[in-house]
Design a protein around this motif. Structure first.
Motif, mmCIF file in Angstrom:
data_model
loop_
_atom_site.group_PDB
_atom_site.id
_atom_site.type_symbol
_atom_site.label_atom_id
_atom_site.label_comp_id
_atom_site.label_asym_id
_atom_site.label_seq_id
_atom_site.Cartn_x
_atom_site.Cartn_y
_atom_site.Cartn_z
ATOM 1 N N GLU A 1 2.602 1.735 -1.190
ATOM 2 C CA GLU A 1 2.638 1.172 -2.545
ATOM 3 C C GLU A 1 2.369 2.242 -3.594
ATOM 4 O OE1 GLU A 1 0.560 -2.315 -5.219
ATOM 5 O OE2 GLU A 1 0.233 -2.260 -3.055
ATOM 6 N N ASP B 1 3.666 -2.541 -8.747
ATOM 7 C CA ASP B 1 3.998 -3.745 -7.989
ATOM 8 C C ASP B 1 5.448 -4.157 -8.196
ATOM 9 O OD1 ASP B 1 1.480 -3.887 -6.978
ATOM 10 O OD2 ASP B 1 0.737 -5.276 -8.497
ATOM 11 N N GLY C 1 8.293 -4.874 -5.241
ATOM 12 C CA GLY C 1 8.801 -6.230 -5.121
ATOM 13 C C GLY C 1 7.700 -7.262 -4.962
ATOM 14 N N HIS C 2 6.606 -7.080 -5.629
ATOM 15 C CA HIS C 2 5.471 -7.990 -5.518
ATOM 16 C C HIS C 2 5.852 -9.364 -6.068
ATOM 17 C CE1 HIS C 2 1.364 -9.500 -5.949
ATOM 18 N NE2 HIS C 2 1.052 -8.588 -5.043
ATOM 19 N N PRO C 3 5.552 -10.458 -5.353
ATOM 20 C CA PRO C 3 5.991 -11.786 -5.812
ATOM 21 C C PRO C 3 5.267 -12.280 -7.061
ATOM 22 C CG PRO C 3 4.649 -11.980 -3.851
ATOM 23 C CD PRO C 3 4.891 -10.519 -4.061
ATOM 24 N N ASN C 4 4.088 -11.756 -7.367
ATOM 25 C CA ASN C 4 3.346 -12.214 -8.535
ATOM 26 C C ASN C 4 3.635 -11.381 -9.783
ATOM 27 O OD1 ASN C 4 2.144 -14.227 -7.070
ATOM 28 N ND2 ASN C 4 0.422 -12.934 -6.466
ATOM 29 N N TYR C 5 4.566 -10.433 -9.691
ATOM 30 C CA TYR C 5 4.867 -9.575 -10.829
ATOM 31 C C TYR C 5 5.687 -10.341 -11.852
ATOM 32 C CZ TYR C 5 6.454 -5.650 -13.560
ATOM 33 O OH TYR C 5 6.717 -4.797 -14.587
ATOM 34 N N LYS C 6 5.325 -10.217 -13.136
ATOM 35 C CA LYS C 6 6.066 -10.879 -14.209
ATOM 36 C C LYS C 6 6.589 -9.826 -15.159
ATOM 37 C CE LYS C 6 3.472 -15.029 -14.041
ATOM 38 N NZ LYS C 6 3.602 -16.134 -13.616
ATOM 39 N N TRP C 7 7.878 -9.891 -15.443
ATOM 40 C CA TRP C 7 8.516 -8.953 -16.363
ATOM 41 C C TRP C 7 8.194 -9.362 -17.790
ATOM 42 C CZ3 TRP C 7 10.854 -4.411 -16.035
ATOM 43 C CH2 TRP C 7 11.594 -3.972 -17.109
#
Length: 91
Positions: free
Chosen positions: A7, A13, A17-23
């Motif tokens: 990582e 993140d 490809g972290h699932p909790n990442y918000k653009w």
């Protein structure tokens, strides 16, 4: 939080490809500004007219997205606020 080597070498993140990442919209803004800045520096550092032309034209691509995505909608030719172009005006 444990930082595994994969990582830290892959980046944030978002790169992993972290699932909790918000653009966030500001990230696109700063990415486009960074690209414009890099192309301007490269165009002025070019030693050939052809390279200057290539880098100058490449600078216009992120500038298009900057103006289209973050420009003032009030002056966008009716696409933002205001009545549509075919609306009747009161007399």
């Amino acid at each position: 939080m444990n930082a595994d080597p994969l990582e830290t070498t892959a980046g944030s993140d978002a790169a992993a490809g972290h699932p909790n990442y918000k653009w966030r919209p500001t990230q696109g803004f700063f990415a486009d500004v960074l690209l414009v800045e890099a192309m301007v520096v490269l165009s002025f550092e070019a030693t050939d007219v052809f390279l200057f032309y290539i880098f100058f034209e490449a600078m216009l691509i992120p500038m298009y997205f900057l103006i289209g995505g973050f420009g003032d909608r009030a002056h966008s030719g009716g696409r933002g606020r205001g009545p549509p172009a075919n609306a009747r005006t009161p007399r």
